[in-house]
Design an enzyme around this catalytic site. Structure first.
Site, short mmCIF file in Angstrom:
data_model
loop_
_atom_site.label_atom_id
_atom_site.label_comp_id
_atom_site.label_asym_id
_atom_site.label_seq_id
_atom_site.Cartn_x
_atom_site.Cartn_y
_atom_site.Cartn_z
N PRO A 1 -34.13 2.05 -28.77
CA PRO A 1 -33.32 1.60 -27.63
C PRO A 1 -33.20 0.08 -27.57
O PRO A 1 -34.14 -0.62 -27.95
CB PRO A 1 -34.10 2.12 -26.42
CG PRO A 1 -35.51 2.18 -26.89
CD PRO A 1 -35.48 2.49 -28.35
N TYR B 1 -15.59 -5.36 -24.69
CA TYR B 1 -15.74 -3.90 -24.63
C TYR B 1 -15.08 -3.28 -23.41
O TYR B 1 -15.23 -2.09 -23.19
CB TYR B 1 -17.22 -3.49 -24.50
CG TYR B 1 -18.20 -4.08 -25.46
CD1 TYR B 1 -17.93 -4.13 -26.82
CD2 TYR B 1 -19.43 -4.54 -25.01
CE1 TYR B 1 -18.87 -4.65 -27.70
CE2 TYR B 1 -20.37 -5.05 -25.89
CZ TYR B 1 -20.10 -5.11 -27.23
OH TYR B 1 -21.03 -5.59 -28.08
N CYS C 1 -10.03 -20.73 -20.74
CA CYS C 1 -8.58 -20.62 -20.89
C CYS C 1 -8.21 -19.43 -21.76
O CYS C 1 -7.80 -19.57 -22.90
CB CYS C 1 -8.01 -21.92 -21.42
SG CYS C 1 -8.18 -23.21 -20.19
N GLU C 2 -8.42 -18.26 -21.22
CA GLU C 2 -8.07 -16.99 -21.85
C GLU C 2 -7.78 -16.01 -20.73
O GLU C 2 -8.56 -15.94 -19.76
CB GLU C 2 -9.27 -16.42 -22.64
CG GLU C 2 -9.64 -17.13 -23.90
CD GLU C 2 -8.68 -16.88 -25.05
OE1 GLU C 2 -7.96 -15.86 -25.02
OE2 GLU C 2 -8.64 -17.72 -25.96
#
Ligand code: ADP
Ligand code: ASP
Ligand code: MG
Length: 850
Positions: A733, A775, A802-803
């Site tokens: 895990p 994701y 800036c996206e």
């Protein structure tokens, strides 16, 4: 066009909201036509009235109906007796008439039920005036006339009223800013009243909108939009932000009571957008229904249940290749005036389902039996439920439905039908099983969807105070109890990850305590912070490393750790890393043929583990699925024999097999399945003494998300261990140990309203936490400064990068938020800091430990 339903108009204080909303429209330069229902519960009482009148109990029932309206008037400070006098007279006359004649014709039933809307209208108009809104009243029957209302046996209207744009009507409405009219009722062609069917006020609104050339139809009700399931069925039901007319139509037809099925057609044909909104939470964005779908990817959008469904099962040998057989049986249905919903046919059986219909009484069903008798054997089965799954391209996702049906192996499914429009897949089951099936389908297919343009928050999130879901099984997260400490740690600029080592320790101990697992390895790529590594080590768990960099970090942090507590599992790494690991003496996992074929000398006399690709992609996003035909990891099962031969030729011993299928898995059965696949693979090559079933243990990403039951995982794995006598079980895990232990803190920099979306900007973004962008991962987000304050509406939380993808959470319920507030992003302890970057040359969040 604004339509207010029964609960929305039931209390005088709700009309203050209606008045406020109307004024807002006026201030925006719009004019409003309001359509409303009867006060909630009144239509039910009026529907029961004929039966009671015939039984001699009409007067008492009528008195109760009068009293409800008088109470409303009194609470509103209106003279109820005066305002309602004409309607009360009519109510009493109709009640007395039914008792006297000893029957209630369809006409009388319609006149009686119409009183619900008419009385509410009289009260509403007076109240709006009192509240300072100069509304003009309009009798709906002057505008809406049924086109096919000559069937005197029906109080309901099956066919439409005219929905052509009506310039005379537009001219008539033009002088008024606010017009109030009734839903549910229309006039009969030859005079009198006809009804649009229970819940039909929505349809009235759509007709009015089409005829009056409205810009919008707003359906105001007691839920903030169309949900992926009836919120009364499951509070995991998700708000649907944007739907196409077709999808909304399908949800409405299949039982989503919030919209009357006939209401979508007129709006669609006239190209008028529909908006479903909550009267009591008007700031929530609601559902927007237009010609543009919110998204057209094949996926399930909603599950609904319709109860009171009947099946007509028709059997006979004469139907095989019999031209016109279906024509004959459907002619019988037509003759009896019965409309069919779902159909399924085989060589000797035709089964159809009938929607619940108050007009479909025993006499009409007998008539149908008689009409069908010459054609086939007929059986009518009552008490069924139709469970429908709605979404574009439903046929392409049928395979996803299978797990939800598992619970149904022992229960009868009476009919299965796929709509020709590829928008719905319906099964008919016993009424007692309908809700359970719908819930299980919803939970496994929709409940966990990340938020996006279509799926908004769940009912639990909307109805509970921020950060706490009503009745949720999850205990309060640590960051709630340590709020003060966290506020003290909050950075003034940028961001800060804060880890709670107690949580790491608790999770590590839980995993180390699994009876069936012989060795657990922490997939340290999730969080290589030195304190985290030390905490994990103290529970006895080893380290799974994917690079020599990680191996170096472990050794530098824990200099005394023996190499045997390190498992090296690289992917497409250069030869030099294998050399280094073997020199150190760590366990080594090989996940392709290339190393064995090209560098056999490296492995002579060594123990190795082979990673296979179990072809079972799992996980919450394509990028976290690490198995299946698209994954770059592991050796396809059919190449395993060849890999074993190469290993043998190299003089290596394959001591173990490994698989890891993805991340975020909450079904305990998954690891059993991996164990089974690896067990079979092991017996095909022989000599294997270790089976590593990988990780992927899911962590809940919202208060109502399913929680992985570790004890169940243990039980499932115990089964695997029994079957593979003498084999060691390993598990690795990552997220499970650390995700919940970490939070990301940042300050609010600016807030902005743009095209109806509220943006809350914070001092760090995808440069610190890239999971939402990479994701579509969902992280719970709260305003820590104002924890527990009532939500002020939905907002999108964004960073300074800036996206456009610098979006940490879309459409979240947030309290009134100000510059400088501390925002906490939860479950950020895994794949947070370690994946951060200096993109835009902004320093990513630093790290601190509590
Ligand atoms: P109104 O009186 O405002 O017309 P209705 O009772 O007719 O309201 O419709 C609202 C109810 O519809 C909600 O309270 C909810 O329980 C139910 N409902 C059923 N299916 C859905 C769904 N898919 N989305 C939202 N609400 C639904
Ligand atoms: N009052 C009617 C009913 O209860 C119509 C409506 O509410 O839409 O069915
Ligand atoms: Mg309704």
């Amino acid at each position: 066009m604004m339509k207010f339903g029964g609960t929305s108009v039931a209390r005088p204080k709700n009309w203050e909201i209606i008045a406020r909303l109307a004024r807002k429209r006026l201030a925006d330069g719009e004019r409003v036509l309001i359509v409303h229902s009867a006060l909630s519960g009144i239509s039910n009482l009026l529907e029961a009235l004929p039966g009671l009148a015939l039984a001699g109990e009409g007067e008492a029932a009528a008195a109760a109906i009068r009293q409800r309206h008088l109470d409303f008037a009194q609470e509103a400070g209106l003279d109820g007796a005066a305002i309602l006098a004409p309607w009360f007279t009519r109510l009493d006359a109709l009640t007395a008439g039914m008792a006297l004649v000893g029957e209630a014709s369809a006409r009388v039933r319609a006149e009686t039920m119409a009183l619900g809307e008419l009385m509410a209208s009289a009260l509403g108009l007076a109240l709006l005036k009192k509240l300072g809104v100069a509304a003009e009243g309009l009798d709906a029957r002057d505008v809406l006339t049924g086109t096919n209302t000559h069937d005197e046996t029906r109080s309901w209207l099956d066919n439409a009223v005219s929905e052509e744009r009506d310039d005379t009507l537009i001219a008539r409405l033009a002088p008024h800013d606010v017009i109030l009219t009734q839903g549910f009722i229309a006039s009969r062609a030859g005079g009198g009243t006809v009804l649009l069917g229970r819940g039909g006020s929505d349809t009235s609104a759509a007709y009015f909108a089409a005829r009056a050339g409205a810009a919008r139809v707003e359906i105001w009700t007691d839920v903030p939009g169309l949900f992926s399931a009836d919120p009364r069925l499951t509070d995991g039901a998700r708000m649907l932000t944007a739907l196409s007319y077709e999808e909304a139509q399908e949800i409405a037809t299949m039982g989503g009571k919030v919209l009357h099925p006939r209401s979508v057609g007129p709006a669609r044909r006239a190209g008028i957008p529909m908006l479903v909104k909550d009267t009591f939470r008007p700031d929530l964005p609601g559902t927007r229904i237009t010609g543009e779908p919110g998204d057209d990817a094949p996926r399930l959008k909603a599950v609904s249940v319709k109860t009171g469904v009947r099946l007509v099962v028709m059997e006979g040998s004469g139907m095989w290749r019999q031209a016109g057989f279906l024509a004959d049986i459907f002619a019988a249905f037509k003759h009896c005036g019965i409309s069919v919903d779902q159909v399924s046919t085989s060589e000797t059986n035709v089964t159809v389902s009938l929607d619940p219909d108050p007009g479909l009484d025993a006499a009409r069903l007998d008539m149908l039996r008689a009409a069908l008798a010459p054609l086939c054997r007929v059986r009518i089965e009552e008490g069924k439920a139709a469970v429908s799954m709605v979404g574009y391209g439903i046929r392409r996702i049928l395979h996803q439905l299978a797990p939800a049906f598992e619970a149904f192996q022992q229960k009868p499914v009476h009919l299965v039908s796929q709509a020709a429009n590829d928008l719905n897949f319906t099964v008919v089951v016993d009424e007692a099983d309908g809700a359970a099936l719908a819930k299980s389908l919803h939970e496994s297919l929709i409940g966990q969807m990340p938020e996006d343009r279509v799926f908004g928050p769940s009912w639990a999130e909307i109805s509970a105070p921020a950060g706490k879901a009503a009745g949720a099984a999850r205990p309060a997260p640590w960051w709630e109890t340590r709020r003060e400490d966290l506020l003290a740690q909050a950075p003034d600029a940028g961001g800060r990850y804060v880890y709670d080592l107690t949580t790491v320790e608790a999770r590590a101990r839980a995993v180390a305590g699994l009876q069936s697992v012989d060795a657990a390895w922490f997939a340290m790529k999730a969080n290589p912070h030195a304190d985290v590594l030390r905490t994990v080590e103290s529970s006895g768990i080893g380290f799974e490393c994917v690079s020599m960099g990680e191996v170096a970090r472990v050794r530098e942090t824990l200099p005394d750790l023996p190499a045997a507590r390190i498992l090296f599992t690289p992917n497409f790494a250069p030869r030099s890393e294998y050399e280094a690991a073997l020199a150190l003496g760590t366990h080594l996992t090989i996940d392709g043929l290339h190393p064995l074929r090209e560098w056999p000398d490296l492995f002579a006399g060594k123990d190795i583990i082979l990673r296979v690709n179990p072809d079972r992609p799992r996980g919450h996003h394509e990028h976290v699925r690490t198995a299946g035909p698209k994954a770059k990891f592991g050796i396809p099962l059919e190449q395993l024999g060849h890999a074993a031969e190469l290993a043998k030729a190299a003089g290596a011993n394959v001591k173990g097999l490994h698989a890891h299928a993805g991340s975020g898995i909450t079904e305990a059965g998954h690891w059993r399945e991996i164990g089974r696949i690896l067990g079979e693979a092991a017996s095909s090559i022989g000599g294997v003494s270790i089976i590593n079933v990988g990780g992927g243990l899911g962590v809940p990403d919202s208060p109502d998300a399913p929680i992985l039951d570790l004890a169940e995982v243990d039980r499932e794995l115990a089964g695997v261990k029994r079957a593979l006598d003498g084999v060691e079980l390993w598990m690795e895990p990552g997220r499970y140990l650390v995700a919940e232990a970490g939070v990301l803190l940042a300050r609010v920099t600016q807030v902005k309203m743009s095209f109806g979306t509220r943006f809350i900007g914070i001092s760090t973004g995808m440069n610190s936490l890239i999971r939402p962008a990479l994701y579509g991962a969902r992280h719970e987000i709260v305003n820590l400064t104002r924890l527990g304050e009532a939500p002020a509406g939905l907002a999108s939380i964004v960073g300074p990068i800036c996206e456009s993808a610098d979006l940490l959470g879309a459409d979240r319920l947030m309290p009134e938020t100000r510059e400088g507030d501390v925002i906490l992003i939860a479950e950020a302890g895994a794949y947070g800091a370690v994946m951060s970057s200096r993109y835009n040359l902004r320093d990513p969040a630093d790290e601190a430990v509590l």
